[in-house]
Design an enzyme around this catalytic site. Sequence first.
Site, PDB file in Angstrom:
ATOM      1  N   ALA A  94       0.230   6.619   2.328  1.00 43.32           N
ATOM      2  CA  ALA A  94      -0.131   5.480   1.481  1.00 43.32           C
ATOM      3  C   ALA A  94      -1.415   5.797   0.745  1.00 43.32           C
ATOM      4  O   ALA A  94      -2.247   6.575   1.214  1.00 43.32           O
ATOM      5  CB  ALA A  94      -0.300   4.213   2.324  1.00 43.32           C
ATOM      6  N   ASP A  95      -1.568   5.175  -0.410  1.00 42.80           N
ATOM      7  CA  ASP A  95      -2.817   5.300  -1.150  1.00 42.80           C
ATOM      8  C   ASP A  95      -3.052   3.998  -1.898  1.00 42.80           C
ATOM      9  O   ASP A  95      -2.100   3.377  -2.397  1.00 42.80           O
ATOM     10  CB  ASP A  95      -2.775   6.470  -2.132  1.00 42.80           C
ATOM     11  CG  ASP A  95      -4.163   6.822  -2.634  1.00 42.80           C
ATOM     12  OD1 ASP A  95      -4.934   7.424  -1.852  1.00 42.80           O
ATOM     13  OD2 ASP A  95      -4.488   6.489  -3.786  1.00 42.80           O
TER      14      ASP A  95
END
EC number: 3.6.1.9
Length: 210
Positions: free
Chosen positions: A83-84
Amino acid sequence: MTASGPTGTEGAIRPAFVLASASPRRLDLLAQLGVTPERVFPADIDETPARDEQPRPYVRRMAAEKAQKIASQITEPALVLSADTVVALGHRILPKAETIETARACLRKLSGRRHTVFTAIRCVPSAGWPEGCVSERVVESTVAFSRMTEQQIEALLATGDWQGKAGGYALQGHAAGFIRFISGSPSAVIGLPLFETAQLLRGQPGNWLP
């Protein structure tokens, strides 16, 4: 419930679930889904935006590079989740606050304004699990801060909530007292959109979630 165990139909063992992030917030959010990674394996990549790179393509690229790097290092059957999250003012990507000066500059820019938070998530199977599939989602949320005085900004900085946070604030921290509006996914603003993450896991073979 953990993310590993029998698939049920043929007694096969489900691959290990690997989180490509060291964020305790993402671990806590996964726990809300009843999922506990067998391994936490943060990806060390260059997170510098390319010249003129827009927030949405940037966050997609970061999630993809993190997932691929970790998946390439795992030989056993595994599903990697990365995730970012990025905070953007228009087309401008605000930095992750590693210093109090950076956090202060971000909060001054966000004060009294709306901004956009993009969070990308990506699932990638390791080479040892050919049955898995690559999938991703990008979630866009809008957050509006009330106008903050310099004294309020300094008080917010003094809590330490800014450390390592995109845009210099944490929705789950003291900054919540200055957020007058949010549209989208609160969990995505924190770092992991729960609905979309559940959908990705349900889309993988192996009955990861009911």
